[in-house]
Design a protein around this motif. Structure first.
Motif: not given
Lengths: 343, 228
Positions: A9-17, A287-293, A296-302
């Motif tokens: 998940y790329v959350t920093t808007p200035e990111s270029y991939l 920050d909120g979005r990062k927490e949720i992501l 979410w990622q952690k939950r998927k490992q369960d």
């Protein structure tokens, strides 16, 4: 079972991939910030506008890695995918079944049965865990309504009446979900489901989790060669991934609602992670979005045991497993579609 | 009697015959359902073939010429594909080749990652290649070679009548299933452990005794009697 790979998940808007060899590289202002080999990834989701190089897109399509672009608030913009995978015969079977009212209804019933049973399980879990502090009578009353509707599914004769049942159950369920919010009641409450825009923090949180789930379900359906846009419960509408929405029905309570409740009750997210716009709509902070992501990622490992396969899988593989089971049913390998029932 | 000949757009991939001999379901998943998952073995195979598959390289070593990535087709078998290497050996019993002096015999060589297999999955592939060459050049070829990378040795293969018959019947079966679009049920076996598609196939699912309908009914009735 297939391995659960990571979604980046790329959350920093200035990111270029971009691509370097077999690696995905993220640059911000032309400075490298992160790099990961493509074979560790299953999907890349960008919440920003800077974009990605065509070379990177090629790397993703060659490796079957989904590359999606979303607005910073999680609204879907588009995805890059390679050649249509899978079997044209399977897709035609899907279309034929979708055109046949009786067979569509048969499948749609399974998705909705899965949804209602799992909604009940969410309520039941809260009673087990917090029975002493919540309004048991109210929840049990709603539950009896859910059961009533569940029992009537078998005898409903057309998709409109099934849609009626689904609508009722969703209203009952969201009407009582507020009882399961035990902490931070000033910041988190829900009286009904609203989404365009979400009018309270809880709705905003649910909407975002549903977006993440939709992305995973759509990718899973494509992976097994089904067309995510041709559904059985949701009818065709241009631009709407109806089959992905169908399959989400049974997965929402377990994968999204339960997680949202835990995040609030465990104070993994709080009021200041949300922001109310002038029109009353609620959006998330970075920050909120990062927490949720992260959650979410952690939950998927369960790990869970899939009740039909009787095999241990990670939660993140559920969309893939259900998509595979649906393909199996369409192909005639199994005699029906077994929805996922949480325990 | 006229012999059955397949049309251009009926041709199937020749390399599929090794999948088909290994497991009919694996073949169907790859060639009918278009599911493919790379694993370590298939990736190693790609690397090995990258060196072999240069179609513009033609080497000459005295009386042997080596042609790589040689396109093949047989309208009798209904198969098309590419031979890793075809060697031309100067021989009085050979045929003439365009742009080359003298007469030459053809000898395909198939490169394999591992070592010789216990079943005939590699043999049928190489034999099918031989049968393509025979049909294309109207020649008879009595033997071919494998090069197994793991043991770094060539293994000679005699093209027997039994092997040819096996190829003919496998190709016929492949066409039959492909036409009907049928993916055969899984046969659980030792092979599954080495199959790159095992996660897509889920062999135990096709043998599953639990009916999906019963599973749904049971969960609904459990839900309806269960108290919260």
């Amino acid at each position: 079972m297939k391995k659960l790979l990571n979604t980046l998940y790329v959350t920093t808007p200035e990111s270029y991939l971009l691509r370097e060899g077999e690696n995905v590289v993220i640059k911000i202002n032309n400075v490298e910030k992160f790099r990961i080999p493509i074979h560790n990834l299953e999907g890349i989701v960008c919440f920003g506008y800077m974009g990605a190089s065509p070379q990177l897109m090629r790397l993703c399509t060659d490796n079957n890695v989904g590359l999606s672009f979303l607005t910073p608030h999680g609204k879907f913009l588009g995805r890059v995918h390679g050649r249509i995978r899978g079997n044209v015969l399977l897709r035609r079977t899907q279309y034929r079944k979708a055109d046949n009212e009786e067979e569509s209804l048969d499948l749609a019933r399974c998705f909705i049965i899965g949804k209602i049973v799992n909604c009940r399980t969410v309520l039941g879990r809260s009673i087990r865990d917090h029975g002493d502090v919540i309004d048991l009578d109210k929840i049990r009353f709603i539950d009896s309504l859910l059961i009533e509707n569940l029992q009537s599914i078998d005898s409903c004769l057309n998709s409109d009446s099934l849609r009626g049942i689904e609508g009722n159950c969703a209203r009952f369920y969201f009407g009582v979900l507020d009882e399961l919010i035990l902490k931070q009641k000033d910041d988190f409450f829900i009286t009904q489901r609203n989404r365009r825009p979400p009018l309270d923090n809880m709705n905003a949180l649910l909407s975002f989790l549903y977006t993440l789930l939709a992305h995973d379900v759509e990718s899973a359906l494509e992976t097994v060669g089904l067309d995510p846009y041709v559904g059985f419960f949701h009818t065709d509408r241009p631009g709407r991934p109806s089959l992905a929405l169908d399959m989400m029905e049974e997965l929402r309570p377990f994968m999204a609602d339960r997680l949202a409740l835990n995040m609030v009750n465990l104070r993994q997210i709080c009021g200041k992670d949300f922001f109310r716009k002038e029109n009353g709509g609620v959006i998330m902070t970075d920050d909120g979005r990062k927490e949720i992501l992260a959650a979410w990622q952690k939950r998927k490992q369960d790990k869970i045991t899939h009740p039909y396969l009787n095999e241990k899988i990670s939660v993140g593989l559920l969309p893939y497993v259900q998509a595979m089971l649906l393909a199996r049913y369409l192909r005639g390998d199994i005699d029906g579609y077994p929805p996922f029932f949480m325990n | 009697m006229t012999e059955k000949r397949y049309a251009e757009d009926e041709l199937l991939s020749l390399s599929g015959i090794q999948h088909f001999r290994f497991c009919k379901r694996q073949w169907a998943l790859i060639h009918i359902e278009r599911q493919w998952e790379d694993n370590l073995r298939t990736t190693e195979g790609h690397f090995l073939h990258e060196r072999v598959d240069d179609p513009f390289l033609r080497e000459s070593r005295g009386d042997v010429m080596i042609s790589r990535a040689f396109p093949l087709v047989s309208y009798r078998l209904g198969l098309y594909g590419v031979a890793d290497v075809v060697e031309y050996v100067r021989s009085e019993n050979g045929v003439s080749l365009p742009g080359c002096d003298g007469l030459w015999k053809m000898h395909p060589v198939e490169y394999k990652r591992g070592k010789p297999k216990i079943d005939e999955r590699d043999e049928v592939q190489l034999c099918a290649q031989v049968m393509c060459l025979e049909e294309m050049f109207d020649v008879h070829i009595s033997s071919a070679d494998f090069y197994y990378n793991e043991i770094r040795r060539r293994i000679h293969l005699k093209i027997t009548e039994e092997l040819r018959d096996l190829v003919i019947s496998l190709a016929g079966e492949m066409h039959d299933l492909f036409k009907k679009g049928i993916t055969p049920p899984a046969e659980r076996s030792q092979n599954c452990r080495f199959c790159s598609l095992v996660d897509v196939c889920v062999p135990k699912l096709t043998k599953k005794s639990v009916s999906a309908r019963k599973y749904v009914t049971k969960h609904v009735s459990d839900a309806c009697v269960g108290d919260l």
